[in-house]
Design an enzyme around this catalytic site. Sequence first.
Site, short mmCIF file in Angstrom:
data_model
loop_
_atom_site.label_atom_id
_atom_site.label_comp_id
_atom_site.label_asym_id
_atom_site.label_seq_id
_atom_site.Cartn_x
_atom_site.Cartn_y
_atom_site.Cartn_z
N ASP A 67 0.81 -1.22 0.00
CA ASP A 67 0.00 0.00 0.00
C ASP A 67 0.84 1.27 0.00
OD1 ASP A 67 0.93 -0.51 2.57
OD2 ASP A 67 -1.04 -0.96 3.38
N ASP A 136 -7.30 -2.24 14.25
CA ASP A 136 -8.70 -2.55 13.91
C ASP A 136 -8.82 -3.85 13.11
OD1 ASP A 136 -7.76 -1.83 11.42
OD2 ASP A 136 -9.17 -0.18 11.11
C1 F6R Z 1 1.43 -1.33 6.00
C2 F6R Z 1 0.21 -2.09 6.18
C3 F6R Z 1 -0.59 -2.01 7.42
C4 F6R Z 1 0.25 -2.23 8.68
C5 F6R Z 1 -0.61 -2.14 9.94
C6 F6R Z 1 0.22 -2.27 11.20
O1 F6R Z 1 2.01 -1.60 4.74
O2 F6R Z 1 -0.16 -2.78 5.28
O3 F6R Z 1 -1.62 -2.96 7.38
O4 F6R Z 1 0.86 -3.49 8.61
O5 F6R Z 1 -1.28 -0.92 9.95
O6 F6R Z 1 1.08 -1.17 11.29
P1 F6R Z 1 2.23 -1.13 12.39
O7 F6R Z 1 3.17 -2.23 12.06
O8 F6R Z 1 2.86 0.21 12.24
O9 F6R Z 1 1.57 -1.35 13.72
#
Ligand code: F6R
Length: 258
Positions: A67, A136
């Site tokens: 993303d 979430d």
């Molecule tokens: C990022 C992504 C998101 C993160 C998720 C957790 O490329 O795809 O789904 O993996 O928001 O983010 P962190 O690791 O910062 O807690």
Amino acid sequence: MEIIVKDNAEQMSRVAARVVAKVLNAKPDAVLGLATGSTPLGLYKELVRMHKDEGLDFSQVTTFNLDEYVGLTKDHPQSYHYFMHENLFKHVNIPTQNVYIPSGTTDNYEAFCRWYEQEIVDSGGIDLQVLGIGGDGHIAFNEPSSSLGSRTRIKTLAKQTIDDNARFFDSAEQVPIYAITMGVGTILEARQCLVLANGRSKAAAVAAMIEGPVTSMITASALQLHPRTMAIIDRDAAGNLKMLEYYEWIQEKMVNAP
Ligand code: F6R
């Protein structure tokens, strides 16, 4: 789902790096799906170390990121382009032309999303998809109520995600509202998925992903439908799992399994 519980995030990252290295050693031209955020940072650090100390080779690897924030240019310090360059790509020998990251600045998102999906297919499909999980329960930016059959597209971020990610920006107002993201359906087509989670703040989402019903309200729960998903989580993130003892029992007994 194979569930591996480690004592801390460092151990989680080391085991995850071994999973990635195993794929690359078996298939040097493997296609990796990559995530950003704080969770995979330790994994990328360990992969860089393995590249430098052990010769882990990325010269034939292709990568597709999950993303990108809409509106952030490639050189914006909070863009996922910048993140990947700083934390992995500039430290390993991956050819620039093999790196794919969704564009946050294209003038035709629909065409771009179609092109991105086609590039994944043309590259032979993703061999190993690395994932984090949002508070979430999202994977990539597939927020609650995303179709479990969704493809790469624009998503409106949930308030919780904007608040969670505000820590990387000066304020929540600066977090982009839209993201371009692979869909749940795109992710489920990877041959193998590797989902990582650490910290107490992920415990509820992790329990819902592993033990809850498959629901578009927790898009990570769709991984239950994937025949080859490994979850590597630390003890804090495992805190709400009802069957934790059983998962650890499996890991212990698997060593001698027929
Ligand atoms: C990022 C992504 C998101 C993160 C998720 C957790 O490329 O795809 O789904 O993996 O928001 O983010 P962190 O690791 O910062 O807690």
